[in-house]
Write an enzyme that holds these catalytic residues in place. Structure first.
Site, PDB file in Angstrom:
ATOM      1  N   ASP A   4       0.862  -1.176   0.000  1.00  0.00           N
ATOM      2  CA  ASP A   4       0.000   0.000   0.000  1.00  0.00           C
ATOM      3  C   ASP A   4       0.910   1.242   0.000  1.00  0.00           C
ATOM      4  OD1 ASP A   4      -2.357   1.651   0.494  1.00  0.00           O
ATOM      5  OD2 ASP A   4      -1.573   1.792   2.538  1.00  0.00           O
ATOM      6  N   ASP A   6      -0.082   5.039   0.871  1.00  0.00           N
ATOM      7  CA  ASP A   6      -0.228   6.059   1.923  1.00  0.00           C
ATOM      8  C   ASP A   6      -0.364   5.411   3.300  1.00  0.00           C
ATOM      9  OD1 ASP A   6      -0.216   8.039  -0.068  1.00  0.00           O
ATOM     10  OD2 ASP A   6      -2.353   7.713  -0.431  1.00  0.00           O
ATOM     11  N   ASN A  47      -5.368   2.751  -3.456  1.00  0.00           N
ATOM     12  CA  ASN A  47      -6.635   3.429  -3.756  1.00  0.00           C
ATOM     13  C   ASN A  47      -6.357   4.927  -3.872  1.00  0.00           C
ATOM     14  OD1 ASN A  47      -8.042   1.041  -3.467  1.00  0.00           O
ATOM     15  ND2 ASN A  47      -9.014   1.582  -1.525  1.00  0.00           N
ATOM     16  N   ARG A  53     -12.615  12.067  -7.703  1.00  0.00           N
ATOM     17  CA  ARG A  53     -13.212  13.258  -7.096  1.00  0.00           C
ATOM     18  C   ARG A  53     -12.681  14.550  -7.720  1.00  0.00           C
ATOM     19  NH1 ARG A  53     -13.753  11.906  -0.666  1.00  0.00           N
ATOM     20  NH2 ARG A  53     -13.848   9.639  -0.879  1.00  0.00           N
ATOM     21  N   CYS A  89     -16.496  -0.612  -8.356  1.00  0.00           N
ATOM     22  CA  CYS A  89     -15.509  -1.250  -9.230  1.00  0.00           C
ATOM     23  C   CYS A  89     -14.971  -2.514  -8.552  1.00  0.00           C
ATOM     24  CB  CYS A  89     -14.358  -0.292  -9.522  1.00  0.00           C
ATOM     25  SG  CYS A  89     -13.362   0.059  -8.063  1.00  0.00           S
ATOM     26  N   ARG A  92     -11.115  -1.216  -6.241  1.00  0.00           N
ATOM     27  CA  ARG A  92     -10.906  -0.442  -5.015  1.00  0.00           C
ATOM     28  C   ARG A  92     -10.846  -1.391  -3.825  1.00  0.00           C
ATOM     29  NH1 ARG A  92     -10.954   4.481  -2.584  1.00  0.00           N
ATOM     30  NH2 ARG A  92     -12.202   4.785  -0.721  1.00  0.00           N
TER      31      ARG A  92
HETATM   32 ZN   LIG Z   1     -11.449   0.837  -8.868  1.00  0.00          ZN
END
Ligand SMILES: [Zn+2]
Length: 536
Positions: A4, A6, A47, A53, A89, A92
Site C-alpha cells: 500500500d 499512503d 486506492n 473526485r 468497481c 478499489r
Molecule cells: Zn477501482
C-alpha cells in the site's frame, strides 16, 4: 511483495497531488532494499479516489509516484484504483482486483504474494485474492481491523523482517548425509494425528518430504484418516488412535502401544518427521518411533527432548499451520520443488465428480466437528434463505449427525446433501462450487485444497493467522474481538455465542460479491445428477 502507498510507504497526506509533500516513513527505503536484495519483486497497490473526485489529475499523481520511486527505489508495477466506493468497481480495496492485477504484472499469482498495508481494506483485499496480508497499524487503524488481521507487524521494516524470516524457515536446511540404501533418502514416516483439517494443512509439508524420500508412510488417527487418503505423496497410511493427542482420549492400553511399535518397526523407516499443533507434544510418538528402531527423528518441541529427537525445531507463534509444518520439513532437509505452489492439494484421482451440477453453486456447510466453531442454527438458516433470495444456487452439506440442521438450512430452496457425502465426495462437491460458506472446520481446508474461495465464519477461539483457509481467496466474518478469543474452547464459553451469532445474512451475500461470486440461479437450478456419495 505488494505494498500500500499512503500510511505504509509514505506519510498519509490526504489526496496528495504534490510531489513535494512525499515523505517516506522511517526505515522504509532500507527495508525495501532488503527485499530487492533477496530477489523479491515489488509492486504498489493503492486506492486513489482523489482522481475520481477531481482533487488531483492523472499527471499530478504520476509526478507523486515518480517522486516516491526517486526516494524509495523502483517498483515492478503500480496498480492504482482511481474510483470511489460508490463506483462499485472491482479494484478499489477491499476488492481484490488490484492484487490480482499486480501479481500478474509481476509474473506470479496472489498465492505467492504478501500484501502490506496500514488499514483493514488492504489486508481484506489480500485475503480476498488468496494472498497473505500483513497489517502495519497506524494511529488511524481501527482496533477491530487489528483484531481481525491474520498477521500484524509494528511497521514495514518489522513486516519485512518477519517475511524474510518465514521465507528462510521453509527453505530446506543442508543436512548431513544420511546413510540409506538407494538414491533418495529412503523410507520416511510422517506423523499427523488429530482431525481432517489438521491432516490437510500438513499436506504441503508431506509433499515436501515426498519430494526427497523414496517412500512416505503417514501415521494418522481415526479422525484424520479420510484426509490422509486424499493427500498427494503418501504411499501408505497407518491409522492408530494416539491417546496423548485425542481430545476425548481412551486409556493407554500397553498391548495396543506395543502393537503400534510393531507396525512402525515393520515399516523399516530410515527417518521420521512428527507434525503437531503447538499445544501437542511430539515426544510420546518420538519414543515409540525410537522403540521401533527409527534412527533419525525430527519434530517441533519446546519441551526438552533428551535423546528422542535428532532435529528439534522451534517455531514462533502466529505462523500459518501449513508453513509451520513446512518449516519442520525444511529443518529436516526437505523442501517443495521450486515450481510447486506451497498451497494445499488433493490427489485428483481420489476426488469423485460432484453429484450436483452444473458448477457455480454456493456450498453452505453449517456444522462443525467442534461446536464453538459452528454458527447458531438460526443464523445458518438465515444465511441459507438470504443466499437463495439473492439468486444463488445453494448446496447444503454436513455429516450424518447434522442432517436435521442441513435440512433446516436447505429449507428455503437449497439442495440438501447432509449425510450423503464422505470426505472425498464432499471435496468433489466443493471443487465445483463458486464458493463455500463454512466455519473454521475441515471443509474450509478442503476448499483451500481444491482452490474454491471461502467465506469463513470464523470463531476466534484459535488464531485466524494460524488457521485461516490457506492461500485461497477468503473473506472473514464474525466478531474477532469476542470474549472467546484465543480460549481454544470446544464449546462456546460466552452466553449467546456472540462471535458468530452477530453475523448478518446480508454480510455473507456481500462477502460473496467481494469474492466475485455473483448469483446465477437465473441461468440454471441445481440438479442432483447422481446419487453419489456414501450414506455413512
Ligand atoms: Zn477501482
Amino acid at each position: 511483495m505488494l505494498l500500500d502507498r499512503d500510511g505504509t510507504l509514505v506519510e498519509d497526506v490526504p489526496f496528495n497531488g504534490d510531489p513535494e509533500k512525499v515523505r517516506p516513513l522511517p526505515g522504509v527505503r532500507a527495508a525495501l532494499d532488503r527485499l530487492r536484495a533477496a530477489g523479491l519483486r515489488l509492486g504498489v497497490v493503492t486506492n486513489q479516489s482523489g482522481v475520481a473526485r477531481g482533487l488531483f489529475s492523472g499527471s499530478q499523481m504520476a509526478a507523486v509516484h515518480a517522486r516516491v520511486e526517486q526516494l524509495l527505489g523502483p517498483f515492478g508495477t503500480w496498480r492504482v484504483c482511481p474510483h470511489e466506493d460508490a463506483d462499485g468497481c472491482g479494484c478499489r480495496k477491499p476488492a481484490p482486483g488490484l492484487v490480482w492485477a499486480a501479481a500478474a504484472d509481476l509474473g506470479t499469482v496472489p498465492a505467492r504474494c504478501v500484501v502490506v498495508g496500514d488499514i483493514g481494506r488492504d489486508v481484506v483485499a489480500a485475503a480476498a485474492a488468496g494472498a497473505a496480508g500483513v497489517l502495519v497499524p497506524t494511529a488511524v487503524t481501527r482496533a477491530e481491523e487489528v483484531a481481525a488481521a491474520a498477521w500484524t507487524a509494528v511497521d514495514l521494516p518489522a513486516a519485512v523482517e518477519e517475511i524474510l524470516r518465514r521465507q528462510a524457515a521453509v527453505t530446506p536446511a543442508a543436512v548431513a548425509p544420511w546413510p540409506v540404501s538407494g538414491g533418495g533418502r529412503g523410507t520416511v514416516v510422517v506423523v499427523r494425528a488429530d482431525s481432517v483439517g489438521d491432516v490437510l494443512v500438513t499436506g504441503p509439508a508431506v509433499r515436501a518430504v515426498a519430494a526427497g524420500a523414496d517412500r512416505v508412510v503417514l501415521v494418522c488417527g481415526p479422525r484424520g484418516r479420510a484426509a490422509a487418503d486424499l493427500l498427494p505423496g503418501v504411499d501408505e497410511v497407518i491409522e492408530h488412535p494416539l491417546p496423548w493427542i485425542d481430545p476425548v482420549p481412551a486409556p493407554v492400553d500397553p498391548a495396543e502401544m506395543r502393537g503400534l511399535v510393531g507396525r512402525l518397526a515393520a515399516v523399516g523407516a530410515d527417518e521420521a518427521v512428527i507434525f503437531t499443533s503447538f499445544h501437542q507434544s511430539p515426544l510420546p510418538m518420538a519414543l515409540l518411533l525410537r522403540m521401533a528402531g527409527v534412527p533419525r527423528v525430527a519434530a517441533i518441541s519446546d519441551d526438552y527432548p533428551g535423546s528422542l529427537l535428532d532435529v528439534r525445531h522451534r517455531v514462533p507463534p502466529g505462523v500459518p499451520e501449513p508453513e509451520r509444518a513446512l518449516s519442520l520439513a525444511a529443518a529436516a532437509g526437505y523442501g517443495l520443488p521450486a515450481d510447486e505452489e506451497p498451497t494445499l492439494h488433493l490427489r485428483p484421482e481420489a476426488v469423485p465428480p460432484s453429484p450436483v451440477g452444473p458448477p457455480g453453486y454456493v456450498v453452505l456447510h453449517p456444522g462443525s466437528s467442534v461446536p464453538s466453531r459452528a454458527c447458531p442454527p438460526e443464523v445458518a438458516v438465515g444465511i441459507g434463505r438470504a443466499l437463495v433470495d439473492a439468486g444463488h444456487r445453494v448446496v447444503v452439506t454436513g455429516t450424518p449427525a447434522e442432517r436435521e440442521l442441513t435440512a433446516a438450512v436447505a429449507g428455503a430452496g437449497g439442495v440438501d446433501l447432509g449425510g450423503r457425502t464422505g470426505l472425498a465426495e464432499l471435496a468433489g462437491v466443493i471443487a465445483d462450487a463458486a464458493a463455500v460458506v463454512v466455519g473454521n472446520t475441515g471443509p474450509a481446508h478442503l476448499a483451500a485444497a481444491v482452490g474454491t474461495p471461502v467465506v469463513s465464519l470464523f470463531a476466534p477461539t484459535v488464531p485466524f493467522g494460524q488457521w485461516a483457509p490457506y492461500r485461497v481467496p477468503t473473506v472473514r466474518l464474525g466478531d474477532p474481538t469476542a470474549a472467546c478469543r484465543d480460549t481454544r474452547a470446544a464449546t462456546c464459553p460466552v452466553p449467546g455465542h456472540p462471535c458468530l451469532a452477530g453475523i448478518q445474512p446480508a454480510d455473507v451475500v456481500a462477502a460473496l460479491r467481494l469474492l466475485g461470486v455473483t448469483p446465477d440461479r437465473a441461468a440454471a437450478g441445481v440438479a442432483v445428477t447422481a446419487t453419489g456419495g456414501s450414506a455413512r
